[in-house]
Design an enzyme around this catalytic site. Sequence first.
Site, PDB file in Angstrom:
ATOM      1  N   GLY A  13      26.099 -50.671  -6.542  1.00 14.15           N
ATOM      2  CA  GLY A  13      26.385 -50.994  -7.904  1.00 14.15           C
ATOM      3  C   GLY A  13      27.617 -50.367  -8.455  1.00 14.15           C
ATOM      4  N   GLY A  15      32.145 -50.467  -8.584  1.00 14.00           N
ATOM      5  CA  GLY A  15      33.269 -51.356  -8.826  1.00 14.00           C
ATOM      6  C   GLY A  15      33.121 -52.426  -7.679  1.00 14.00           C
ATOM      7  N   ALA A  16      33.251 -52.139  -6.474  1.00 12.36           N
ATOM      8  CA  ALA A  16      33.100 -53.582  -5.548  1.00 12.36           C
ATOM      9  C   ALA A  16      31.957 -54.162  -5.841  1.00 12.36           C
ATOM     10  CB  ALA A  16      33.364 -52.776  -4.276  1.00 12.36           C
ATOM     11  N   LYS A  38      21.261 -47.082  -5.480  1.00 11.14           N
ATOM     12  CA  LYS A  38      20.500 -46.038  -5.612  1.00 11.14           C
ATOM     13  C   LYS A  38      20.612 -45.074  -6.848  1.00 11.14           C
ATOM     14  CE  LYS A  38      23.217 -42.508  -2.816  1.00 11.14           C
ATOM     15  NZ  LYS A  38      22.942 -41.507  -1.667  1.00 11.14           N
ATOM     16  N   GLY A  51      42.940 -41.678 -12.559  1.00  6.15           N
ATOM     17  CA  GLY A  51      44.339 -41.766 -12.684  1.00  6.15           C
ATOM     18  C   GLY A  51      44.764 -43.220 -12.949  1.00  6.15           C
ATOM     19  N   PHE A 117      52.841 -42.936  -9.420  1.00  7.97           N
ATOM     20  CA  PHE A 117      51.994 -42.431  -8.543  1.00  7.97           C
ATOM     21  C   PHE A 117      52.458 -42.145  -7.287  1.00  7.97           C
ATOM     22  CE2 PHE A 117      47.139 -41.874  -8.864  1.00  7.97           C
ATOM     23  CZ  PHE A 117      47.156 -41.536 -10.306  1.00  7.97           C
ATOM     24  N   PHE A 157      16.730 -47.071  -2.720  1.00  5.93           N
ATOM     25  CA  PHE A 157      17.477 -46.505  -1.719  1.00  5.93           C
ATOM     26  C   PHE A 157      17.416 -47.456  -0.426  1.00  5.93           C
ATOM     27  CE2 PHE A 157      17.997 -42.794   1.314  1.00  5.93           C
ATOM     28  CZ  PHE A 157      19.488 -42.802   1.239  1.00  5.93           C
ATOM     29  N   GLN A 231      41.304 -38.733   3.918  1.00  2.96           N
ATOM     30  CA  GLN A 231      42.283 -38.226   3.282  1.00  2.96           C
ATOM     31  C   GLN A 231      42.025 -36.775   2.194  1.00  2.96           C
ATOM     32  OE1 GLN A 231      43.589 -40.361  -0.813  1.00  2.96           O
ATOM     33  NE2 GLN A 231      45.347 -40.581   0.633  1.00  2.96           N
ATOM     34  N   HIS A 233      42.985 -34.710  -1.139  1.00  6.54           N
ATOM     35  CA  HIS A 233      43.513 -34.796  -2.259  1.00  6.54           C
ATOM     36  C   HIS A 233      44.172 -33.534  -2.656  1.00  6.54           C
ATOM     37  CE1 HIS A 233      44.775 -35.435  -6.519  1.00  6.54           C
ATOM     38  NE2 HIS A 233      44.481 -36.693  -6.233  1.00  6.54           N
ATOM     39  N   LEU A 243      37.999 -33.531  -8.986  1.00  2.00           N
ATOM     40  CA  LEU A 243      39.320 -33.792  -9.031  1.00  2.00           C
ATOM     41  C   LEU A 243      40.110 -33.557 -10.438  1.00  2.00           C
ATOM     42  CD1 LEU A 243      41.463 -35.694  -7.706  1.00  2.00           C
ATOM     43  CD2 LEU A 243      40.433 -37.625  -9.082  1.00  2.00           C
ATOM     44  N   GLU A 246      46.156 -37.055  -9.993  1.00  2.00           N
ATOM     45  CA  GLU A 246      47.485 -37.247  -9.878  1.00  2.00           C
ATOM     46  C   GLU A 246      48.019 -37.304 -10.982  1.00  2.00           C
ATOM     47  OE1 GLU A 246      49.516 -40.014  -6.399  1.00  2.00           O
ATOM     48  OE2 GLU A 246      47.820 -38.610  -5.712  1.00  2.00           O
ATOM     49  N   ARG A 286      49.931 -38.009  -0.446  1.00  7.58           N
ATOM     50  CA  ARG A 286      48.788 -36.939  -0.595  1.00  7.58           C
ATOM     51  C   ARG A 286      48.696 -36.182   0.618  1.00  7.58           C
ATOM     52  NH1 ARG A 286      44.351 -40.879  -3.812  1.00  7.58           N
ATOM     53  NH2 ARG A 286      45.188 -40.420  -5.842  1.00  7.58           N
ATOM     54  N   HIS A 354      38.869 -36.388  -0.247  1.00 11.11           N
ATOM     55  CA  HIS A 354      38.713 -37.282  -1.416  1.00 11.11           C
ATOM     56  C   HIS A 354      38.380 -38.771  -0.802  1.00 11.11           C
ATOM     57  CE1 HIS A 354      40.004 -38.907  -5.361  1.00 11.11           C
ATOM     58  NE2 HIS A 354      40.919 -39.706  -4.793  1.00 11.11           N
ATOM     59  N   TYR A 355      39.039 -39.171   0.360  1.00  8.11           N
ATOM     60  CA  TYR A 355      38.761 -40.731   0.580  1.00  8.11           C
ATOM     61  C   TYR A 355      38.724 -40.914   2.072  1.00  8.11           C
ATOM     62  CZ  TYR A 355      39.529 -45.751  -0.327  1.00  8.11           C
ATOM     63  OH  TYR A 355      39.588 -47.023  -0.289  1.00  8.11           O
ATOM     64  N   ARG A 389      45.867 -43.592   2.416  1.00  9.01           N
ATOM     65  CA  ARG A 389      45.818 -44.412   0.986  1.00  9.01           C
ATOM     66  C   ARG A 389      46.717 -43.705   0.139  1.00  9.01           C
ATOM     67  NH1 ARG A 389      43.563 -44.306  -3.922  1.00  9.01           N
ATOM     68  NH2 ARG A 389      42.084 -42.532  -3.258  1.00  9.01           N
TER      69      ARG A 389
END
Length: 580
Positions: A13, A15-16, A38, A51, A117, A157, A231, A233, A243, A246, A286, A354-355, A389
Amino acid sequence: MAEHSCDLLIVGGGGAGLRASIAAAEARPGLNIAVVSKVYPMRSHTVAAEGGAAAVIKPDDSAEAHAYDTVSGGDWLSDQDAVEAFVEEAPREMVQLEHWGCPWSREPTGRVAVRPFGGMKVQRTWFAADKTGFHMLHALFQTSLKYKAVKRFDEWFVTKLLVDNGRCLGVVAIELATGQIHSITAKAVMLCTGGCGKIFPFTTNANIKNGDGMALAYRAGAPLKDMEFVQYHPTGLPATGILITEAARSEGGWLVNKDGYRYLQDYDLGTPEPKPVLRSMELGPRDRLSQAFIGEQEKGHTLEGPYGHYVNLDIRQVGEKVIDKRLPFVRELCLKYANLDPVKEMIPVRPVVHYMMGGVHTDINGATPLAGLYAAGEVACVSLNGANRLGSNSLTECLVFGARAGRAAAEFASQSGSVGASVGAQVRDEERRLQEDLLGATDGTDRIATLRDEMQTTMEESAGIYRVGVTLDSAAETMCHLRQRARRLKLDDRSQTFNTELVSALELGYMLDLAEVILRSAAQRTESRGAHQRTDYPDRDDERFLAHSLVHRRADGSARIEYLPVTITKWPPGDRVYGR
């Protein structure tokens, strides 16, 4: 066992997932859409993004320039058809989000403000102070509420994807508040569950980011792509991994070593000049900033605290007025979690995971090779990000590919027949596994925390910023052994209501699967590219590895790796260069 059904089931649930639900409801208004998460949607990890989100808006910018920065920043592993679609659709998504209520920061003229950025040649990162994800998620969540066809299952879940005859037909899930096990059948299923940073000990990721969706897809037969690219950061708080965006550097912050020296000028950051320009060097990619930190550590130029080595991020020269206007969350985080005021003191930082550039293999519309299964956001790898990324592309990726996948999944569901009772046996097997093998087991020997600590320590030591083949192979065998031990977990909590120990046990299983995939993929890629740096193979090898790794799960749980060529439309491989 309670049973439910819908046309389209979205797992996640954030952003995507919310963008996909809106797109699906608009594309096919007659569909019944379920969103299983979940956590309550506003606690999804998108809310923590700080950022900004990248999209072309300024007259001195162009879609082609954004695409080139993304391809070059990804060290030429990005699929260029996906990149081109992304940069063309990104501005429309950002404007749409403003119409839904996202309060983008503005210039004095009233125009949308953008900030620089890392790795981008021009300023194209939209932002809402330094709480961009918070405001984006609010706008998406509030908009989703007006679609009556969208039904939410919050704090459920998912433990298994239901697959029959090569098609995904739903899920099994635990309702956390009651412990009741449910089956939800669907004509199409979409994964939007985020990344898996908690495989590592120091990460910006929330505790919910355990790679659930990636592991579910992998176990169900969908391949994972480019999982070796993790990745770091360059600026996380040493103790917590929280975090420090950036944006702190884009507003004028400096990275300095123990001597107060801006050390990045001594490293190759991919600038066209022989040495990085002082005004822009903190906004290098990064991966290269994280690698420079290791260089300073090896030279003895870092500081050392209870959580390891660190350097300082100095934003004092930015000034209190700018910090309070454009970086208020950075100041709040420092005051609460580091007991310092960045207006007056430097911030200790270190690289933290981070990613994930990799994820579930999808096409440009979010479809996986498993019929009826779609994915978008960090859980997916449409291969926008390649080997590294660029900061601020990921939030926009959730919008662009969330919408694309939502529409594609809705179309698939609208053309598919009803789901029969063919998955009943799988549902009963999963219920038995959860109730008997986990909650009912009395002969367990290993603790969740013990195995998790061993996993995280092994991953940090073997699959960090720099890697070597022998260590990767040894670590993969360690993960295989840990997976065997995880079958004998000792659980104390036998309750049904909010059994967080059971959830942690299931999450550990997901993470161990993915940790081994990361290590196997990294061991087989004998080159250095982007976030994957091999000290025993320091050069990029386009002849052999201008290709995506695809990892398939064998019946015995082991990994089989093959390669898929990168899609190149306009830009042949070249040197990575950023900056003016």
